[in-house]
Design a protein around this motif. Sequence first.
Motif, mmCIF file in Angstrom:
data_model
loop_
_atom_site.group_PDB
_atom_site.id
_atom_site.type_symbol
_atom_site.label_atom_id
_atom_site.label_comp_id
_atom_site.label_asym_id
_atom_site.label_seq_id
_atom_site.Cartn_x
_atom_site.Cartn_y
_atom_site.Cartn_z
ATOM 1 N N ASN A 46 0.740 -1.101 -0.295
ATOM 2 C CA ASN A 46 0.081 -0.043 0.128
ATOM 3 C C ASN A 46 0.903 1.338 -0.099
ATOM 4 N N TYR A 47 1.905 1.074 0.875
ATOM 5 C CA TYR A 47 3.012 2.407 0.830
ATOM 6 C C TYR A 47 3.259 2.646 -0.671
ATOM 7 N N CYS A 48 3.872 1.738 -1.196
ATOM 8 C CA CYS A 48 4.346 1.872 -2.643
ATOM 9 C C CYS A 48 3.263 2.516 -3.501
ATOM 10 N N MET A 49 2.123 1.886 -3.648
ATOM 11 C CA MET A 49 0.880 2.286 -4.426
ATOM 12 C C MET A 49 0.515 3.700 -4.228
ATOM 13 N N LEU A 128 5.891 15.368 -1.492
ATOM 14 C CA LEU A 128 4.499 15.072 -1.465
ATOM 15 C C LEU A 128 3.565 15.809 -0.550
ATOM 16 N N PRO A 129 2.155 16.031 -0.464
ATOM 17 C CA PRO A 129 1.569 16.869 0.336
ATOM 18 C C PRO A 129 1.623 16.327 1.637
ATOM 19 N N THR A 130 1.649 17.389 2.406
ATOM 20 C CA THR A 130 1.725 16.814 4.072
ATOM 21 C C THR A 130 0.390 16.197 4.533
ATOM 22 N N LYS A 131 -1.033 16.396 3.738
ATOM 23 C CA LYS A 131 -1.914 15.767 4.497
ATOM 24 C C LYS A 131 -1.933 14.505 4.591
ATOM 25 N N ASP A 132 -1.121 13.648 3.454
ATOM 26 C CA ASP A 132 -1.014 12.284 3.443
ATOM 27 C C ASP A 132 -0.214 11.814 4.555
ATOM 28 N N LYS A 133 0.726 12.408 5.162
ATOM 29 C CA LYS A 133 1.686 12.033 6.080
ATOM 30 C C LYS A 133 1.210 11.120 6.878
ATOM 31 N N GLY A 134 -0.020 11.150 7.653
ATOM 32 C CA GLY A 134 -0.360 9.993 8.572
ATOM 33 C C GLY A 134 -0.638 8.686 7.831
ATOM 34 N N LEU A 135 -1.203 8.895 6.741
ATOM 35 C CA LEU A 135 -1.514 7.483 5.958
ATOM 36 C C LEU A 135 -0.249 6.847 5.615
ATOM 37 N N LEU A 136 0.847 7.534 4.988
ATOM 38 C CA LEU A 136 2.044 7.083 4.689
ATOM 39 C C LEU A 136 2.825 6.310 5.661
#
Length: 424
Positions: A46-49, A128-136
Motif C-alpha cells: 500500500n505504501y508503494c501504491m 508530497l503533500p503533508t496531508k497524506d503523511k499520517g496514512l503514509l
Amino acid sequence: MFSQFKEEELNHIVSTMGIFYNTTDIPCMLIDEEGHVLHHEGESRNYCMKIQELTQAINYCEKAHKKASLQAESLGEAYISYCPAGLVHYTVALTSGKLFKGAIIAGPIHMSDPDDYEVDGVMKKLMLPTKDKGLLKTYYRSIPIVSPSTARYQLELLTILAKDIMEDHKNVLEKKRAFFDEQRTINETIQEMKKTLPLASTKGSGYPINLEKELCTAIIKGDEESAKAILNELLGFIFFKHKGDNQRIVAMTLELVVVMARAAVEGGARYEDVSKVTQNMYQSLYDTEDIEKVCLNLMEVLEKIILFVFPMDTEKQEQISVMRKAIMFMNQHLHDHIGLEDVSKAIGLSPTYFSRLFSQEMKMTFIDYMTMIRIEESKKYLVDSKQSMSDIALRLGFSDQSYFSKVFKKVEGMTPGMYRKMFL
C-alpha cells in the motif's frame, strides 16, 4: 513493449517467481532491460501504491530498479538496494551468456525497525503533500521486517532460482532441438516405410528384431549416437505400423525399455541404478497419452542408462564430449583395424593424454574397450551361419581364428561356436 524474453522463457520465470513469493511472502516483479515491469507476483505494498499515486508517475521506481539491476549484472551477484521511498529490495540480474535480459526485483521490506522520520525525508524529497503523511506512515509501518540473517538466505534463494531460470531455459531449448531432430528422423523413417512396405503387410508381424539386437549392442558398447539412431528407426516402425493405436504404441515402447535395461545391466550397469530410471519411465508411460512425450522420455532413459554402463562425471562436460567423439569414431571404424594413435589423432589429442583420459573416464583401458566392442560386433556375424569363424576373426582385427576364440571365451565365458549354436 520490446522484451528480450521469449514466451516460453517468460512462463518459466513467472512460475519461478511464484515459488519465491509463496515461500517468502515477499512480492516480486520481473523487469526488462529498460526497467519496465513485465510481470508482478503478489500484491504491491500500500505504501508503494500510495506514493505512485501521489507522484502521478512510476519513473522514480523504474529508474531505481533499472539502476539496481545493472549494478547486480555488473557485480555478477544478487544486490540489496534502497528505493527512492526508503525501502529495501533484492535484485538479481537475468543474463544469457553476455546478454543482459532484465532482472527480478523482490520487495519491499524493512531490515530494521521502521523509523517514521524516513517518511518525512521521502515526502520532502518527492515533494508530497503533508496531508497524506499520517496514512503514509501507517502504510510504512505495515511493511514486514526481515532480519539481516533471514534476508541473506532469501537473497541466496532468489539467486539460485534466477540461475535455474536461465540454465533450465538453455536445457529446455537443447532438449527441444534434440527432440525435433529425433522426430524428423522418425518421420523420415515412416516416409521410407510408406514407399517400400505394402499396406497389406502391416497386418503381419515383420518386427525388425535385428534392430533391437543392434540397439542392445550399441548400449553395451556405449555408442550413444548409434543407439539413438537405431531407437529412432524402431520408433518409426512402431509409429507407422500402429498409427492411431496409442495403447499399442505405449505397450511396445515399454518392451523397448525392458530391452534397453537388460542390455545396460549386461554391459555392466548396476541393476539398482537402471531399475530406478526404468521404473520412473514405466510410471510416466502409464500416466500419459502424449506420444511425443513418450519419445522424449525414452531418449532420456537411453542417455542415462548408457552413462550407467560407462559412468562418467556429468559435471565434466568437456571430457564427456571427448569420450563420445572417441567412442563414435571407434565404432564407425571398427573394421579398419584402428589403434590408439588413430583415435587420438581423430579427436585432436596426444596418444599418451588420450590413453590416460580414456582409462580415467571409461574405467577401462583403450585395449579392453576395443576388445569388448569387437566381441560385441562379432556376435552379429556369428548368428549368420554363412559367415566363417576365420572371416569374422579377420574382419574384426583378430590375428587368427584361434586368438579370436580365446578372447571371445575370456569375455563371454563360452567359445564363438557355442554362441553360434544358441541361435541355430
